[in-house]
Design an enzyme around this catalytic site. Structure first.
Site, PDB file in Angstrom:
ATOM      1  N   GLU A 113       3.818   9.221  -0.589  1.00  0.00           N
ATOM      2  CA  GLU A 113       2.419   9.167  -1.040  1.00  0.00           C
ATOM      3  C   GLU A 113       1.931  10.522  -1.554  1.00  0.00           C
ATOM      4  O   GLU A 113       1.359  10.606  -2.635  1.00  0.00           O
ATOM      5  CB  GLU A 113       1.532   8.688   0.121  1.00  0.00           C
ATOM      6  CG  GLU A 113       0.064   8.703  -0.229  1.00  0.00           C
ATOM      7  CD  GLU A 113      -0.824   8.196   0.903  1.00  0.00           C
ATOM      8  OE1 GLU A 113      -0.300   7.759   1.942  1.00  0.00           O
ATOM      9  OE2 GLU A 113      -2.056   8.225   0.714  1.00  0.00           O
ATOM     10  N   GLU A 143     -10.786   4.427   8.796  1.00  0.00           N
ATOM     11  CA  GLU A 143     -10.893   4.064   7.383  1.00  0.00           C
ATOM     12  C   GLU A 143     -11.438   2.640   7.223  1.00  0.00           C
ATOM     13  O   GLU A 143     -10.841   1.801   6.554  1.00  0.00           O
ATOM     14  CB  GLU A 143      -9.547   4.246   6.682  1.00  0.00           C
ATOM     15  CG  GLU A 143      -9.081   5.701   6.738  1.00  0.00           C
ATOM     16  CD  GLU A 143      -7.792   5.999   5.982  1.00  0.00           C
ATOM     17  OE1 GLU A 143      -6.971   5.073   5.834  1.00  0.00           O
ATOM     18  OE2 GLU A 143      -7.624   7.147   5.560  1.00  0.00           O
ATOM     19  N   LYS A 168      -4.327  -0.552  13.801  1.00  0.00           N
ATOM     20  CA  LYS A 168      -5.139   0.531  13.233  1.00  0.00           C
ATOM     21  C   LYS A 168      -6.586   0.124  13.475  1.00  0.00           C
ATOM     22  O   LYS A 168      -7.037  -0.890  12.931  1.00  0.00           O
ATOM     23  CB  LYS A 168      -4.841   0.669  11.740  1.00  0.00           C
ATOM     24  CG  LYS A 168      -5.751   1.646  10.997  1.00  0.00           C
ATOM     25  CD  LYS A 168      -5.317   1.804   9.530  1.00  0.00           C
ATOM     26  CE  LYS A 168      -6.239   2.719   8.756  1.00  0.00           C
ATOM     27  NZ  LYS A 168      -5.831   2.896   7.349  1.00  0.00           N
ATOM     28  N   TRP A 188     -13.990  12.684   2.572  1.00  0.00           N
ATOM     29  CA  TRP A 188     -12.777  12.489   3.382  1.00  0.00           C
ATOM     30  C   TRP A 188     -12.459  13.638   4.340  1.00  0.00           C
ATOM     31  O   TRP A 188     -11.448  13.605   5.041  1.00  0.00           O
ATOM     32  CB  TRP A 188     -11.573  12.252   2.459  1.00  0.00           C
ATOM     33  CG  TRP A 188     -11.718  11.039   1.610  1.00  0.00           C
ATOM     34  CD1 TRP A 188     -12.186  10.986   0.328  1.00  0.00           C
ATOM     35  CD2 TRP A 188     -11.445   9.683   1.981  1.00  0.00           C
ATOM     36  NE1 TRP A 188     -12.203   9.686  -0.126  1.00  0.00           N
ATOM     37  CE2 TRP A 188     -11.746   8.866   0.866  1.00  0.00           C
ATOM     38  CE3 TRP A 188     -10.952   9.072   3.147  1.00  0.00           C
ATOM     39  CZ2 TRP A 188     -11.587   7.474   0.890  1.00  0.00           C
ATOM     40  CZ3 TRP A 188     -10.795   7.694   3.157  1.00  0.00           C
ATOM     41  CH2 TRP A 188     -11.114   6.912   2.045  1.00  0.00           C
ATOM     42  N   GLU A 219       4.780   9.603  14.014  1.00  0.00           N
ATOM     43  CA  GLU A 219       4.849   8.795  12.786  1.00  0.00           C
ATOM     44  C   GLU A 219       5.153   9.676  11.578  1.00  0.00           C
ATOM     45  O   GLU A 219       4.480  10.668  11.327  1.00  0.00           O
ATOM     46  CB  GLU A 219       3.509   8.065  12.589  1.00  0.00           C
ATOM     47  CG  GLU A 219       3.485   7.163  11.370  1.00  0.00           C
ATOM     48  CD  GLU A 219       2.191   6.340  11.249  1.00  0.00           C
ATOM     49  OE1 GLU A 219       1.552   6.039  12.281  1.00  0.00           O
ATOM     50  OE2 GLU A 219       1.820   6.005  10.110  1.00  0.00           O
ATOM     51  N   ARG A 228      -2.540   3.206  16.773  1.00  0.00           N
ATOM     52  CA  ARG A 228      -2.434   4.407  15.927  1.00  0.00           C
ATOM     53  C   ARG A 228      -3.567   5.393  16.212  1.00  0.00           C
ATOM     54  O   ARG A 228      -4.721   4.995  16.365  1.00  0.00           O
ATOM     55  CB  ARG A 228      -2.423   4.020  14.449  1.00  0.00           C
ATOM     56  CG  ARG A 228      -1.148   3.292  14.074  1.00  0.00           C
ATOM     57  CD  ARG A 228      -1.168   2.856  12.648  1.00  0.00           C
ATOM     58  NE  ARG A 228      -0.692   3.854  11.718  1.00  0.00           N
ATOM     59  CZ  ARG A 228      -1.362   4.246  10.643  1.00  0.00           C
ATOM     60  NH1 ARG A 228      -2.580   3.789  10.386  1.00  0.00           N
ATOM     61  NH2 ARG A 228      -0.838   5.125   9.806  1.00  0.00           N
ATOM     62  N   ASP A 252      -2.775  14.055   7.177  1.00  0.00           N
ATOM     63  CA  ASP A 252      -2.278  12.781   6.685  1.00  0.00           C
ATOM     64  C   ASP A 252      -1.022  12.989   5.835  1.00  0.00           C
ATOM     65  O   ASP A 252      -1.100  12.916   4.609  1.00  0.00           O
ATOM     66  CB  ASP A 252      -3.386  12.110   5.851  1.00  0.00           C
ATOM     67  CG  ASP A 252      -3.018  10.713   5.413  1.00  0.00           C
ATOM     68  OD1 ASP A 252      -2.041  10.165   5.954  1.00  0.00           O
ATOM     69  OD2 ASP A 252      -3.689  10.166   4.524  1.00  0.00           O
ATOM     70  N   ARG A 306     -11.904  17.715  10.059  1.00  0.00           N
ATOM     71  CA  ARG A 306     -11.086  16.506  10.237  1.00  0.00           C
ATOM     72  C   ARG A 306      -9.840  16.697  11.107  1.00  0.00           C
ATOM     73  O   ARG A 306      -9.559  15.836  11.950  1.00  0.00           O
ATOM     74  CB  ARG A 306     -10.722  15.945   8.853  1.00  0.00           C
ATOM     75  CG  ARG A 306      -9.729  14.812   8.912  1.00  0.00           C
ATOM     76  CD  ARG A 306      -9.605  14.116   7.594  1.00  0.00           C
ATOM     77  NE  ARG A 306      -8.382  13.327   7.559  1.00  0.00           N
ATOM     78  CZ  ARG A 306      -7.961  12.639   6.523  1.00  0.00           C
ATOM     79  NH1 ARG A 306      -8.677  12.624   5.408  1.00  0.00           N
ATOM     80  NH2 ARG A 306      -6.854  11.956   6.576  1.00  0.00           N
ATOM     81  N   GLU A 344       0.860  -1.186   0.000  1.00  0.00           N
ATOM     82  CA  GLU A 344       0.000   0.000   0.000  1.00  0.00           C
ATOM     83  C   GLU A 344       0.894   1.233   0.000  1.00  0.00           C
ATOM     84  O   GLU A 344       1.783   1.366   0.839  1.00  0.00           O
ATOM     85  CB  GLU A 344      -0.928  -0.022   1.221  1.00  0.00           C
ATOM     86  CG  GLU A 344      -1.880   1.149   1.239  1.00  0.00           C
ATOM     87  CD  GLU A 344      -3.188   0.857   1.977  1.00  0.00           C
ATOM     88  OE1 GLU A 344      -3.425  -0.297   2.379  1.00  0.00           O
ATOM     89  OE2 GLU A 344      -3.985   1.810   2.138  1.00  0.00           O
ATOM     90  N   LYS A 347       0.467  10.604  13.790  1.00  0.00           N
ATOM     91  CA  LYS A 347       1.092  11.183  12.595  1.00  0.00           C
ATOM     92  C   LYS A 347       1.541  12.612  12.898  1.00  0.00           C
ATOM     93  O   LYS A 347       0.891  13.306  13.677  1.00  0.00           O
ATOM     94  CB  LYS A 347       0.122  11.182  11.417  1.00  0.00           C
ATOM     95  CG  LYS A 347      -0.177   9.786  10.884  1.00  0.00           C
ATOM     96  CD  LYS A 347      -0.960   9.827   9.578  1.00  0.00           C
ATOM     97  CE  LYS A 347      -1.248   8.405   9.104  1.00  0.00           C
ATOM     98  NZ  LYS A 347      -1.939   8.324   7.807  1.00  0.00           N
ATOM     99  N   GLU A 398       7.057  21.947  -2.472  1.00  0.00           N
ATOM    100  CA  GLU A 398       5.981  22.661  -1.791  1.00  0.00           C
ATOM    101  C   GLU A 398       5.500  23.844  -2.634  1.00  0.00           C
ATOM    102  O   GLU A 398       4.303  24.116  -2.727  1.00  0.00           O
ATOM    103  CB  GLU A 398       6.471  23.159  -0.427  1.00  0.00           C
ATOM    104  CG  GLU A 398       5.383  23.875   0.357  1.00  0.00           C
ATOM    105  CD  GLU A 398       5.828  24.307   1.739  1.00  0.00           C
ATOM    106  OE1 GLU A 398       7.037  24.331   1.994  1.00  0.00           O
ATOM    107  OE2 GLU A 398       4.949  24.618   2.563  1.00  0.00           O
TER     108      GLU A 398
HETATM  109  C1  GCV Z   1      -2.512   2.270   5.372  1.00  0.00           C
HETATM  110  C2  GCV Z   1      -3.669   7.270   4.279  1.00  0.00           C
HETATM  111  C3  GCV Z   1      -3.316   6.386   3.129  1.00  0.00           C
HETATM  112  C4  GCV Z   1      -3.770   4.960   3.363  1.00  0.00           C
HETATM  113  C5  GCV Z   1      -3.169   4.472   4.694  1.00  0.00           C
HETATM  114  C6  GCV Z   1      -3.616   5.419   5.796  1.00  0.00           C
HETATM  115  C7  GCV Z   1      -3.035   5.070   7.150  1.00  0.00           C
HETATM  116  O1  GCV Z   1      -5.040   7.463   4.352  1.00  0.00           O
HETATM  117  O2  GCV Z   1      -3.873   6.916   1.954  1.00  0.00           O
HETATM  118  O3  GCV Z   1      -3.343   4.193   2.290  1.00  0.00           O
HETATM  119  O4  GCV Z   1      -3.541   3.155   4.977  1.00  0.00           O
HETATM  120  O5  GCV Z   1      -3.196   6.725   5.481  1.00  0.00           O
HETATM  121  O6  GCV Z   1      -2.058   5.697   7.533  1.00  0.00           O
HETATM  122  O7  GCV Z   1      -3.541   4.175   7.804  1.00  0.00           O
END
Ligand code: GCV
Length: 617
Positions: free
Chosen positions: A351, A244, A240, A481, A345, A277, A323, A294, A119, A318, A451
């Site tokens: 990504e 999500e 987790k 989202w 984190e 998490r 995110d 959010r 992922e 995080k 950036e």
């Molecule tokens: C592992 C974001 C990413 C997801 C990821 C999530 C997370 O939303 O797009 O792919 O899932 O973070 O950190 O759990």
């Protein structure tokens, strides 16, 4: 077995021979590495090791001329050996004196799925999973262990936090495989962690996964016993939950503290930690709802639970409240949980930061984050891995810098970004000083440049949905989202002050006050905290719209300059080719971002660029 990866050693260029099988512990690895590197007969240098178990991960290097002594625990001596090699290789001062890691837990989170996909992976398929089972070259896993140890990373979480095939990791038939894998990494001082699925008892025939149900707790105690019997030094479980669409305690009306503690008690007898998490928010939001914000979610949920978590629970947060965006303020939760053990984190996988196509060296960003959080509040650090089966490990050969730098920052969060980047260059490429400095300068500027040509002034989320590469300013605007920029003809940004969503109030007063006033809010976060008209005048007297145009033109231009600088570098041919091919894509991407974002705001604002540059209609 294809061994093309052997010639691509990321930053371990100086270590030519692979670590042989049968090298059994960190001390033996340390002796092997220093013997190979120092080549005593040729250089006259020698190293003596003084094992001192009580020092554990720490080490002390002493020097007398060409003779070095490394005293330390296990794996401390190994960390000392790599620190010595790194310094010699770079011609840096030898780090004499006692060195101790800042964070006891320094973890790489791999989002590898058992079908071999990763992922958010941008460097090929999984190095250890394929078609539902373990499938790896043991020599490559040894090299991985060596890479991790060489920068002090001590835990590797093997599987994705989204545990799609929950039963697979913990079934009895797979545990011996996990142990075989763990055994390869053990001599490098790297322990495994496993992601688990909160609902696993359901798949194993229990009628519930309610953490307050004694049958569930007993089931997890039994599983933990079996898992630790197979892998006695497993570091713990990573979870987790309620995020999500992953299952969690909320389904049973239980809190996250109840869920985490139940699991923590199951792993405690074995010395395991339970990493929970804090990435939890409503991913089914109605975009019409302007009250729900959010970034508030994690603080609102966890702050009231401070003090309720068991002592072997670590809450993993995080760095920002969204995110892993290019620019976010530091998560307010990091300031708000004094009675809870915390981990921060990061995400090495790019990504939202260019998919390991665009250059994005992370150390400058981490420096800012570390300076803001007051690192003393945090005791563990994790990063989502950027590794994959590609021969060069990270897709873009320079993306390896981020893994290298993560290890060094985890060891010492006061690290200087420029020094770390230079050290990576010195340990990876044999370049003349002038050329090396060009590369250092490109890497050092790369985050600021990225950036500039992407989302402006802390807006975030102007990226294409799902894939997260390339511009799409309204791509996330009407989705569920919780990621909105609210741009219209009157202005852009979200008011997160007390008069708006109130998010800024989650910070300690001095930080809140700085963010809440548009005159003191740092430019780079202006639109994160404020909704402003396009003619808002910024501190440097430019209007908001002019600043957006300028950044995007300058960012795309700077990408072209980086391309020019890279063209001239005498890198090894494969890396040069790869870097230039990706740079070509980056320049295209930067121009695309520039034009899409500028056109988007030009259409809304109706204001022309003062400098008359081309904006498409
Ligand atoms: C592992 C974001 C990413 C997801 C990821 C999530 C997370 O939303 O797009 O792919 O899932 O973070 O950190 O759990």
């Amino acid at each position: 077995m294809d061994r093309a990866w052997e010639s691509r050693k990321a930053w371990l260029a100086a270590l030519s021979a692979p670590v042989p099988e049968g090298v059994n512990n960190p001390l033996e690895v340390a002796a092997f590495e220093t013997e190979t590197y120092l080549d005593a007969a040729r250089t006259g240098r020698s190293v003596r090791f003084v094992p001192y178990p009580a020092m554990k991960e720490s080490y002390e290097i002493c020097r007398q001329g060409n003779d070095f002594q490394i005293k330390g625990g296990q794996p401390g001596v190994l960390y000392g050996a790599y620190a010595l090699i790194r310094a010699l290789q770079a011609g840096e001062e030898i780090p004499v004196g006692v060195q101790k890691p800042y964070y006891p837990l320094r973890m790489l989170n791999c989002w590898d799925n058992m079908d071999g996909t990763i992922e958010r992976g941008y460097a090929g398929r999984s190095i250890w999973f394929e078609q539902g089972r373990f499938d790896y070259d043991p020599a490559r896993i040894r090299q991985l262990g060596r890479m991790l140890a060489s920068v002090g990373i001590n835990v590797l979480c093997l599987n994705n936090v989204n545990v799609h095939q929950p039963a697979q990791h913990l079934t009895d038939d797979l545990l011996p495989e996990v142990e075989r894998f763990a055994a390869i990494l053990r001599p490098f001082g790297v322990r495994l962690m496993l992601s688990i699925d909160f609902s696993q008892p359901l798949q194993q025939g229990l009628p519930t996964a309610d953490p307050e149900d004694e049958r569930v707790a007993a089931w997890w105690r039994q599983r933990a016993k079996e898992v630790w019997r197979a892998v006695p030094d497993l570091a713990g479980f990573l979870v987790k939950a309620d995020s999500e669409h992953r299952p969690g305690p909320n389904a049973y009306g239980r809190t996250h503290a109840q869920g985490a503690n139940m699991l923590a008690r199951a792993v405690k007898p074995f010395g395991g930690v339970l990493v929970w998490r804090a990435f939890v928010y409503n991913c089914m939001q109605d975009w019409r709802d302007t009250k729900t914000d959010r970034p508030r979610a994690a603080y609102d949920l966890y702050r009231p639970m401070d003090g309720q978590f068991d002592d072997n629970v670590i809450l993993q947060i995080k760095y920002g409240p969204f995110d892993f965006q290019v620019r976010e303020p530091v998560s307010p939760l990091l300031y708000a949980m004094p009675k809870t053990r915390l981990a921060i984190e990061f995400q090495l996988a790019q990504e939202y930061t260019g998919h390991q196509i665009d250059l994005y060296a992370m150390p400058p960003m981490w420096r800012e984050i570390m300076d803001q959080t007051g690192k003393q509040r945090v005791e563990a650090i994790a990063a989502v891995s950027n590794l994959g089966r590609d021969d060069n490990w990270t897709g873009h050969p320079f993306a390896a810098l981020n893994l290298f730098a993560f290890g060094l920052f985890a060891w010492n969060p006061d690290a200087d970004p420029e020094r770390v980047i230079r050290l990576w260059c010195q340990n990876t490429y044999d370049l003349p000083a002038e050329e090396r400095e060009k590369l250092v300068s490109v890497l050092l500027r790369s985050r600021a440049i990225y950036e500039k040509y992407t989302a402006p002034l802390g807006l975030c989320w102007m990226v294409r949905p799902d894939g997260h590469y390339g511009p799409s300013p309204y791509g996330y605007e009407f989705q569920a989202w919780g990621t909105y920029n609210r741009a219209d003809c009157r202005g852009v940004g979200v008011d997160r002050t007390a008069g708006g969503t109130g998010y800024a109030d989650q910070y300690p007063p001095e930080i809140r006050d700085r963010y809440a006033d548009s005159k003191t809010c740092p430019d780079e976060l202006l639109l994160f905290f404020h909704r402003l008209p396009y003619d808002f005048v910024m501190r440097d007297e430019r209007t908001l719209i002019q600043r957006i145009y300028d950044d995007h033109f300058e960012g795309a231009e700077a990408a072209e300059e980086m391309q020019e600088a890279l063209r001239g570098l005498p890198l090894p041919p494969e890396d040069r080719q790869e870097a230039l091919t990706r740079m070509e894509m980056q320049v295209r991407n930067a121009r695309e971002w520039r034009d899409v974002i500028n056109t988007f705001f030009h259409r809304f604002s109706g204001i022309d660029d003062k400098k008359g540059r081309r904006i498409y209609d």
